[in-house]
Design an enzyme around this catalytic site. Structure first.
Site, PDB file in Angstrom:
ATOM      1  N   CYS A 192      -7.204 -16.156   6.814  1.00 31.95           N
ATOM      2  CA  CYS A 192      -6.921 -14.920   6.083  1.00 31.95           C
ATOM      3  C   CYS A 192      -8.172 -14.352   5.437  1.00 31.95           C
ATOM      4  O   CYS A 192      -8.151 -13.251   4.910  1.00 31.95           O
ATOM      5  CB  CYS A 192      -5.892 -15.153   4.988  1.00 31.95           C
ATOM      6  SG  CYS A 192      -4.444 -15.989   5.557  1.00 31.95           S
ATOM      7  N   ASP A 212      -9.677 -15.774   2.812  1.00 36.62           N
ATOM      8  CA  ASP A 212      -9.790 -16.239   1.423  1.00 36.62           C
ATOM      9  C   ASP A 212      -9.339 -17.685   1.323  1.00 36.62           C
ATOM     10  O   ASP A 212      -8.271 -18.030   1.817  1.00 36.62           O
ATOM     11  CB  ASP A 212      -8.859 -15.450   0.484  1.00 36.62           C
ATOM     12  CG  ASP A 212      -9.235 -14.001   0.394  1.00 36.62           C
ATOM     13  OD1 ASP A 212     -10.354 -13.710  -0.016  1.00 36.62           O
ATOM     14  OD2 ASP A 212      -8.379 -13.162   0.749  1.00 36.62           O
ATOM     15  N   CYS A 236     -14.040 -12.719  -0.302  1.00 36.57           N
ATOM     16  CA  CYS A 236     -14.691 -11.458  -0.640  1.00 36.57           C
ATOM     17  C   CYS A 236     -15.132 -11.464  -2.101  1.00 36.57           C
ATOM     18  O   CYS A 236     -14.936 -12.434  -2.831  1.00 36.57           O
ATOM     19  CB  CYS A 236     -13.720 -10.308  -0.395  1.00 36.57           C
ATOM     20  SG  CYS A 236     -12.243 -10.408  -1.403  1.00 36.57           S
ATOM     21  N   CYS A 263      -5.875 -11.434  -4.300  1.00 40.38           N
ATOM     22  CA  CYS A 263      -6.887 -12.391  -4.779  1.00 40.38           C
ATOM     23  C   CYS A 263      -6.525 -12.896  -6.167  1.00 40.38           C
ATOM     24  O   CYS A 263      -6.741 -14.067  -6.494  1.00 40.38           O
ATOM     25  CB  CYS A 263      -8.268 -11.742  -4.830  1.00 40.38           C
ATOM     26  SG  CYS A 263      -8.895 -11.293  -3.214  1.00 40.38           S
TER      27      CYS A 263
END
Lengths: 125, 394
Positions: A33, A35, A58, A102
């Site tokens: 994905c 992350d 990210c 996130c």
């Protein structure tokens, strides 16, 4: 795109690294994905005495990891469990909509580390 | 640390307009206000400027005449016009279209739209370098096929397709070939005659012309229906009063590109190769995306294991360098680019990709600076990543 606070945490992440003899470790997300976060905690007298993270992802993923360690450090386990998914984003002055997951991941990683600690409490690791 | 002058290496996403182009456009924004369709002298001056620009665009791609150049609002419209225009016109002859899996969204999405209207579309696979599989192309061409649409070169990985071979194969079956050259025009020599192309998409901004203008080259015998109906401009195929200042700028950009391409492309290739080498050689677990030599002169696409593209971009940006993590058009979604997936990269490999696209203003000194800062950026992010093997950080 990102708030100044997000960028500040991205530039100077707090509590980055591992704890080799951690009392609890939580990993969430996966590289597919884009992350993945691991949170390590050291617990003393029911408090989060030390906390570290490692993150693949990210800018938002790195900043939220940094922020969640800052929010949780020194808190009791009960208090730390209450750190919710949006708390991390709020403390960073908000996140772009596509990056809200996130914030969720960071809180989930913390909770996973606490759960891991509670599961293994009293057993030698 | 940070530089006084920022470095722009994201020319695929957007370019500045050449000052000579702006100069050429100015009179048509300030005072020359005629409509090319009017009979008076103002109109005739506008008509003349329009046709001169058309001629320059035709010359850039060695088109047989300026009458085969149809001006549009840009590459997206040209791609839509070619694909939907042929599909509508030829639907009684067949309803099958072939394209590749690494096309731009403005080719893929019109094709997907046509699938909802009774057309069958084949998305050809590509190999690890991004070359279209020619065996699959030959197998997929049937009596039902009316159009093949393959890009000249891919802006994200730089790979240049063997268009001449493709066109031979496609024309053996009497099928039209559309080529999207938006990423390639102005960088590589395109010859629609020699390469035998029926429809070619050209964009203006990709060669330092203004945005919002482009063209579709249509070979004389090629039949298609217009997308936009109205006053019958562009010989009925693209109505709407001509955007004269931009068209004049587009023509000037084409003229400059034709003139300077031989020297500028060589200069860019040298910079590109130095950049690629400098981005890969000092850093372990680093790879090139696309083909080492059959690539656009300005394209350096790389990937680093264990870290993610956006965080590399942010680190670069803090040091004054602008690059891209893939197509700017897909940055809004979190999915890795369809191009990187199509060349066989795993999700996590695609996520670590980084794209530098060079342009006229970039210098050797700038390339040297980018090369000098990359190892520390990769190291910092790898130290943070739980995926990095322990022995790598020692």
């Amino acid at each position: 795109m990102y708030s100044e606070k997000v960028m500040e945490h991205f530039r100077n992440p707090r509590n980055m690294g591992e704890i080799p003899d951690a009392d609890g470790v939580g990993t969430v997300g996966n590289p597919v994905c884009g992350d993945m976060m691991t949170v390590y905690i050291k617990v003393k007298d029911n408090h989060i005495d030390d906390i570290r993270f490692k993150t693949f992802g990210c800018g938002a993923a790195i900043a939220t990891s940094s922020m969640v360690t800052e929010l949780a450090k020194g808190k009791t386990l009960e208090e730390a469990k209450k750190i919710g998914r949006s708390d991390v984003a709020d403390s960073l002055g908000g996140l772009p909509k596509v990056k809200m997951h996130c914030s969720n991941l960071a809180a989930d990683a913390l909770h996973a580390a606490i759960e891991d600690y509670e599961k293994h409490k009293g057993t030698k690791r | 640390m940070s530089r006084a002058k920022r470095i722009y290496m994201d020319h695929t996403a957007g370019r500045t307009v050449d000052p000579r182009v702006i100069e050429a456009m100015l009179p048509y924004m300030k005072s020359l206000c005629g409509n090319p369709s009017s009979v008076h002298s103002f109109g005739q001056e506008a008509r003349q400027a329009l046709e001169e620009a058309r001629t320059k665009v035709a010359e850039l791609i060695n088109a047989e005449s300026k009458e085969s150049i149809f001006l549009t609002s840009g590459a997206t419209e040209s791609n839509n016009m070619a694909i939907k225009g042929v599909a509508r016109r030829s639907r009684d002859h067949g309803r099958h279209i072939i394209t590749s899996s690494i096309e731009h969204m403005s080719v893929l999405n019109p094709c997907k739209f046509l699938m909802t209207k009774g057309f069958k579309v084949t998305f050809l696979p590509v190999d690890q370098y991004g070359f279209v599989n020619l065996t699959s192309l030959e197998e997929e061409l049937t009596n039902e096929t009316i159009l093949v649409s393959i890009m000249y070169a891919n802006g994200e990985i730089g790979t240049i397709q063997p268009i001449k071979e493709i066109s031979k194969m496609v024309h053996r079956k009497n099928v039209y070939l559309h080529v999207d050259a938006a990423a390639a025009n102005g960088q590589v020599l395109i010859d629609v005659n020699n390469e035998d192309i029926d429809l070619l998409t050209i964009s203006s901004n990709d060669m330092y012309g203004p945005k919002g203008v482009g063209a579709l080259y249509i070979k004389k015998s090629t039949r298609l229906e217009p997308l936009i109906h109205g006053g019958g401009q562009e010989r009925g195929l693209r109505s709407g009063t001509e955007n004269l200042p931009s068209i004049v700028g587009f023509g000037k950009a084409a003229e400059i590109a034709k003139e300077e391409m031989p020297t500028e492309s060589e200069r860019l290739k040298t910079l590109r190769d130095r950049l690629i080498k400098g981005l890969l050689d000092p850093i372990p677990y680093s790879f090139l995306n696309g083909h080492p030599t059959k690539r656009l002169p300005n394209n350096a696409a790389v990937r680093y294991s264990f870290i993610e593209g956006e965080s590399i971009l942010l680190d670069l940006d803090m040091k004054g360098v602008a690059a891209s993590s893939g197509s700017a058009c897909t940055a809004k979604t979190l999915e890795p680019s369809h191009v990187l997936r199509a060349i066989g990269l795993k999700h996590e490999e695609a996520h670590g990709s980084l794209l530098f696209t060079l342009g006229r203003q970039n210098t050797e000194e700038e390339v040297g600076y980018v090369i000098s800062i990359m190892p520390d950026i990769v190291k910092r992010l790898r130290e943070m990543s739980p995926l990095t093997p322990k022995e790598l950080m020692k």
